[in-house]
Design an enzyme around this catalytic site. Structure first.
Site, PDB file in Angstrom:
ATOM      1  CG  ASP A  65       2.746 -19.180  23.506  1.00 22.44           C
ATOM      2  OD1 ASP A  65       1.970 -18.410  22.910  1.00 22.44           O
ATOM      3  OD2 ASP A  65       2.388 -19.927  24.431  1.00 22.44           O
ATOM      4  CG  ASP A  76       0.599 -13.898  25.678  1.00 18.96           C
ATOM      5  OD1 ASP A  76       0.631 -13.867  24.440  1.00 18.96           O
ATOM      6  OD2 ASP A  76      -0.313 -14.446  26.329  1.00 18.96           O
TER       7      ASP A  76
HETATM    8  C1  IPM Z   1      -0.353 -17.840  20.016  1.00 15.14           C
HETATM    9  C2  IPM Z   1      -1.347 -18.730  20.705  1.00 15.14           C
HETATM   10  C3  IPM Z   1      -1.250 -20.130  20.110  1.00 15.14           C
HETATM   11  C4  IPM Z   1       0.150 -20.643  20.378  1.00 15.14           C
HETATM   12  C5  IPM Z   1      -2.284 -21.133  20.579  1.00 15.14           C
HETATM   13  C6  IPM Z   1      -3.699 -20.606  20.470  1.00 15.14           C
HETATM   14  C7  IPM Z   1      -2.156 -22.450  19.853  1.00 15.14           C
HETATM   15  O1  IPM Z   1      -1.142 -18.715  22.069  1.00 15.14           O
HETATM   16  O2  IPM Z   1      -0.439 -17.705  18.780  1.00 15.14           O
HETATM   17  O3  IPM Z   1       0.487 -17.267  20.700  1.00 15.14           O
HETATM   18  O4  IPM Z   1       0.421 -21.188  21.456  1.00 15.14           O
HETATM   19  O5  IPM Z   1       1.002 -20.512  19.497  1.00 15.14           O
HETATM   20 MG    MG Z   2       0.311 -17.294  22.725  1.00 15.41          MG
END
Ligand code: IPM
Ligand code: MG
Length: 367
Positions: free
Chosen positions: A258, A262
């Protein structure tokens, strides 16, 4: 039985569940639907799009983020196209009723244990990144994130009262089976790429990571044509911005994936560019990696590219339509080449456009 001719085999009927969700979701999802419709038509396929409520929108309608009807629709479709969920309006709710639960529920209920997040730089955008052109030029990283295990789903979890206040806890847990199946996916996709897997863990501190590393090494014995490297997650976070060119496939856990995805997204200029595919069972789910962006919702300012590119991933991974997927990706590249930019990727000398115009231009470019 009548045998289908080769031509008939090429044309497919597919049912796609469309869950636009919240924030910018309803602005970007129609763009992906229009593009899929156009390439479907060109290829002679019939796509049926069935819409349903999810996330905050579903909470407003039914009280629950993932209503039964929506889950049933997802389960009985060939693939799911999802926009985004969440927003300030629903932040005060119990965890079980929050919009984000819909995503976790869909992932769990559909058995989507593998999340593929490709961070590829379109050369036209090298100057949109916050990093120097020479650092990011040519990067093509695929994050393979485990999606239905780890600390997101581990038990026990909760918040309990203590004599001095409260105690909040979650459990990071992985089994041999969970690690084995995600590792296989990473090695399999690496074989179609540059044959290098970097497995990211925190094996110097966490027992669950110690097992992760052991199992990945075991699975690798069947993939001797693929190189395997190991990296601690803190170092990986640093290496991603120091020298991202060293990565091909990054294999990692739910939480680390996660966070690192990003970070990888920003290498490409904007998180708005990144698509994702969640696979592992019969119905795949496709969504951009960004969220609902409530600050720009309804302003025609969102970048629809991550969403449209998610549609391309759907064609490639769920329907085996790689030529049609190429059409979409080439159209995105062509429009970027014309100098069209949404605000998140704008640069001097380019043309600033809104969501609608960016979407229309990509659609026109498909022809
Ligand atoms: C992602 C998002 C989700 C996650 C959230 C919105 C639940 O951040 O898809 O990366 O943490 O997996
Ligand atoms: Mg995420």
């Amino acid at each position: 039985m009548r045998v289908k001719s080769e031509d008939e085999e090429k044309f497919m009927n597919k049912k796609i569940a469309v869950l636009a969700g919240d924030g910018i979701g309803p602005e970007i999802v129609p763009a992906a639907v229009a593009v899929l419709e156009a390439v479907g038509k060109r290829g002679g396929h019939a796509f049926e799009f069935v819409h349903a409520a999810v996330g905050g929108q579903a909470i407003d309608d039914t009280g629950w983020p993932l209503p039964d009807d929506t889950l049933q629709l997802a389960k009985t479709s060939d693939a799911v196209l999802l926009g985004a969920v969440g927003g300030p309006k629903w932040e005060g709710l119990d965890y079980e009723r929050r919009p984000e639960r819909a995503l976790l529920g869909l992932r769990e209920q559909l058995g989507l244990f593998a999340n593929l997040r490709p961070a590829k730089l379109y050369s036209e955008l090298a100057d949109a990144s916050t990093l120097k052109r020479e650092v990011i030029e040519g990067i093509d990283v695929l994050v393979v994130r485990e999606l239905t295990g780890g600390i997101y789903f581990g038990k026990p979890k909760g918040v309990e009262a203590t004599p001095t206040g409260h105690r909040g806890f979650n459990t990071e847990v992985y089994t041999t089976e969970e690690i084995t199946r995600i590792a296989k996916i990473a090695f399999d996709v690496a074989r179609k790429r540059r044959r290098l897997v970097t497995s990211v863990d925190k094996a110097n501190v966490l027992e669950s990571s110690e097992l992760w590393r052991k199992v990945v090494i075991e699975v690798h014995k069947d993939y001797q044509d693929v190189e395997l490297r190991h990296m601690y997650v803190d170092n990986c976070a640093m290496q991603l911005i120091r020298n991202p060119g060293q990565f091909d496939v990054i294999l990692t856990t739910n939480l680390f994936g996660d966070i690192l995805s990003d970070e990888a997204a920003m290498l490409t200029g904007s998180i708005g560019m990144l698509p994702s595919a969640s696979v592992g069972a019969s119905v795949g789910m496709y969504e951009p990696i960004h969220g609902s962006a409530p600050d720009i919702a309804g302003k025609d300012a969102a970048n629809p590219i991550g969403m449209i590119a998610s549609g391309a991933m759907m064609l490639r991974y769920s329907f085996g339509m790689s030529e049609e997927a190429d059409l979409i990706e080439n159209a995105i590249q062509a429009v970027l080449g014309q100098g069209c930019r949404t605000g998140d990727i704008a640069a001097p000398g380019t043309t600033l456009v809104g969501t609608k115009e960016m979407s229309d231009r990509i659609l026109q470019s498909i022809g």
